[in-house]
Design an enzyme around this catalytic site. Sequence first.
Site, PDB file in Angstrom:
ATOM      1  N   MET A  37       0.843  -1.201   0.000  1.00 25.02           N
ATOM      2  CA  MET A  37       0.000   0.000   0.000  1.00 25.02           C
ATOM      3  C   MET A  37       0.878   1.249   0.000  1.00 25.02           C
ATOM      4  O   MET A  37       0.384   2.359   0.238  1.00 25.02           O
ATOM      5  CB  MET A  37      -0.944   0.000   1.203  1.00 25.02           C
ATOM      6  CG  MET A  37      -1.917  -1.184   1.140  1.00 25.02           C
ATOM      7  SD  MET A  37      -3.436  -0.917   2.032  1.00 25.02           S
ATOM      8  CE  MET A  37      -2.820  -0.715   3.694  1.00 25.02           C
ATOM      9  N   GLY A  38       2.170   1.087  -0.255  1.00 23.22           N
ATOM     10  CA  GLY A  38       3.043   2.246  -0.386  1.00 23.22           C
ATOM     11  C   GLY A  38       3.488   2.822   0.938  1.00 23.22           C
ATOM     12  O   GLY A  38       3.352   2.198   1.986  1.00 23.22           O
ATOM     13  N   LEU A  40       6.635   3.364   1.662  1.00 19.68           N
ATOM     14  CA  LEU A  40       7.490   2.196   1.887  1.00 19.68           C
ATOM     15  C   LEU A  40       8.528   2.414   2.975  1.00 19.68           C
ATOM     16  O   LEU A  40       9.010   3.520   3.176  1.00 19.68           O
ATOM     17  CB  LEU A  40       8.187   1.831   0.579  1.00 19.68           C
ATOM     18  CG  LEU A  40       7.236   1.551  -0.589  1.00 19.68           C
ATOM     19  CD1 LEU A  40       8.025   1.285  -1.868  1.00 19.68           C
ATOM     20  CD2 LEU A  40       6.315   0.376  -0.281  1.00 19.68           C
ATOM     21  N   HIS A  41       8.838   1.326   3.649  1.00 18.01           N
ATOM     22  CA  HIS A  41       9.896   1.314   4.654  1.00 18.01           C
ATOM     23  C   HIS A  41      10.758   0.076   4.400  1.00 18.01           C
ATOM     24  O   HIS A  41      10.491  -0.701   3.470  1.00 18.01           O
ATOM     25  CB  HIS A  41       9.300   1.315   6.063  1.00 18.01           C
ATOM     26  CG  HIS A  41       8.233   0.277   6.270  1.00 18.01           C
ATOM     27  ND1 HIS A  41       8.499  -1.072   6.270  1.00 18.01           N
ATOM     28  CD2 HIS A  41       6.892   0.388   6.444  1.00 18.01           C
ATOM     29  CE1 HIS A  41       7.386  -1.739   6.467  1.00 18.01           C
ATOM     30  NE2 HIS A  41       6.388  -0.880   6.567  1.00 18.01           N
ATOM     31  N   HIS A  44       9.154  -3.379   3.695  1.00 18.41           N
ATOM     32  CA  HIS A  44       8.743  -3.620   2.305  1.00 18.41           C
ATOM     33  C   HIS A  44       9.980  -3.916   1.432  1.00 18.41           C
ATOM     34  O   HIS A  44       9.950  -4.804   0.574  1.00 18.41           O
ATOM     35  CB  HIS A  44       8.080  -2.377   1.714  1.00 18.41           C
ATOM     36  CG  HIS A  44       6.809  -1.945   2.361  1.00 18.41           C
ATOM     37  ND1 HIS A  44       6.712  -0.788   3.095  1.00 18.41           N
ATOM     38  CD2 HIS A  44       5.565  -2.490   2.375  1.00 18.41           C
ATOM     39  CE1 HIS A  44       5.461  -0.628   3.515  1.00 18.41           C
ATOM     40  NE2 HIS A  44       4.745  -1.653   3.113  1.00 18.41           N
ATOM     41  N   GLN A  68     -10.422  -2.943   1.466  1.00 16.02           N
ATOM     42  CA  GLN A  68      -9.987  -3.648   2.671  1.00 16.02           C
ATOM     43  C   GLN A  68     -10.058  -2.765   3.918  1.00 16.02           C
ATOM     44  O   GLN A  68      -9.666  -3.200   5.001  1.00 16.02           O
ATOM     45  CB  GLN A  68      -8.584  -4.224   2.493  1.00 16.02           C
ATOM     46  CG  GLN A  68      -7.463  -3.220   2.452  1.00 16.02           C
ATOM     47  CD  GLN A  68      -6.147  -3.867   2.072  1.00 16.02           C
ATOM     48  OE1 GLN A  68      -5.947  -4.310   0.939  1.00 16.02           O
ATOM     49  NE2 GLN A  68      -5.233  -3.956   3.026  1.00 16.02           N
ATOM     50  N   GLY A 154       4.773 -10.271   3.850  1.00 20.40           N
ATOM     51  CA  GLY A 154       5.459 -10.161   5.139  1.00 20.40           C
ATOM     52  C   GLY A 154       4.750 -10.948   6.235  1.00 20.40           C
ATOM     53  O   GLY A 154       3.527 -10.980   6.298  1.00 20.40           O
ATOM     54  N   MET A 191       8.287  -2.495  11.864  1.00 20.49           N
ATOM     55  CA  MET A 191       8.100  -1.372  10.931  1.00 20.49           C
ATOM     56  C   MET A 191       6.703  -1.431  10.341  1.00 20.49           C
ATOM     57  O   MET A 191       6.186  -2.508  10.044  1.00 20.49           O
ATOM     58  CB  MET A 191       9.140  -1.431   9.831  1.00 20.49           C
ATOM     59  CG  MET A 191      10.514  -1.088  10.327  1.00 20.49           C
ATOM     60  SD  MET A 191      11.645  -0.932   8.950  1.00 20.49           S
ATOM     61  CE  MET A 191      13.147  -0.590   9.846  1.00 20.49           C
ATOM     62  N   ARG A 194       1.970   2.719   9.314  1.00 22.37           N
ATOM     63  CA  ARG A 194       1.113   3.360  10.314  1.00 22.37           C
ATOM     64  C   ARG A 194       1.913   3.922  11.489  1.00 22.37           C
ATOM     65  O   ARG A 194       1.367   4.701  12.268  1.00 22.37           O
ATOM     66  CB  ARG A 194       0.042   2.380  10.815  1.00 22.37           C
ATOM     67  CG  ARG A 194      -0.994   2.071   9.744  1.00 22.37           C
ATOM     68  CD  ARG A 194      -2.175   1.296  10.294  1.00 22.37           C
ATOM     69  NE  ARG A 194      -3.280   1.273   9.368  1.00 22.37           N
ATOM     70  CZ  ARG A 194      -3.570   0.265   8.535  1.00 22.37           C
ATOM     71  NH1 ARG A 194      -2.822  -0.825   8.525  1.00 22.37           N
ATOM     72  NH2 ARG A 194      -4.602   0.348   7.721  1.00 22.37           N
TER      73      ARG A 194
END
Length: 300
Positions: A37-38, A40-41, A44, A68, A154, A191, A194
């Site tokens: 969902m972008g 990114l960390h 991801h 969702q 993940g 990570m 959110r």
Amino acid sequence: MIARRMALVLVRTIAEARAAVRRAKREGKRVGFVPTMGYLHEGHLRLVDLCRERADYCAVSVFVNPTQFGPGEDYERYPRDLERDRRLLEARGVDLLFAPSVEEMYPEPPLIRFQIEKLADHLCGPRRPGHFPGVLLVVTKLFHILEPDVAVFGQKDLQQLVIVKRLVRDLNFPVEIVAGPTVREPDGLAMSSRNEYLSPEEREKATVLYRALQRAKALVEGGERSAAAVLAAMRDVIERVEGVRLDYVEAVELETLQPVERLEGRVALAVAAFVGPARLIDNLVLDVRDGQVREVPAID
Ligand code: AMP
């Protein structure tokens, strides 16, 4: 001649995404896919690394999927920064970034919905009704659009991972699902995009999810096998922190995600809690047998 990597290609339409993947397939490449969902960390990006290890061509989607999210959840305020995501993915050697609009993915309201037996009965399932059916809808669409040979998810979102693995098995999707270990901050916090919602003070408190799981692990390693005892200890760790509101702690059997009384075999300890405005989740998978306790960072 030096073989140079092609730069990342960003596409916004299903037709362009299909064309790019089919071109790669015609060249005999094995296609890997990481849905996101972008915002990114590193969590991801490690999935991207795994994808590149297992495929010759790596596609990533960035799509905040409205189906969702439940009413009152954080769909509107979910963080978004496509240009930053694009740069991070390019630096990590991704070939294709698929970032469709909501209209592109859902030109009309979908009339077909998934119903999930058993696997969504516990953990996040009852607390977020409609969430996992929405995940399966978008994952199915993305799999049909990108036709990956392998897709990486993940373990941070363990229930999602288990349900997607079952989707693929039940519906014969020709894709291998690979699990990536949960990537954590140095203090243990998993990570998550959110985490962006947290104030510095809340960020400190958020480590309590990890601390509760570590407490649980220590107890099991010390010989405790009663799920009730371990869950009570986890609750105790969390309830001591003011401003953290526990959503659930549960111990479930890994295959079926049904609650267990005894911690034996492959079990997951999972926690969800509200820290300020953020609902955070975390989990630990343990393999308990013959008196030995082994953490399973990535399920097969
Ligand atoms: P999201 O963008 O939150 O939908 O996540 C996209 C993918 O990244 C999912 O497969 C998540 O399970 C995975 N993911 C999110 N956070 C982490 C993390 N800390 N470690 C490993 N994988 C993660």
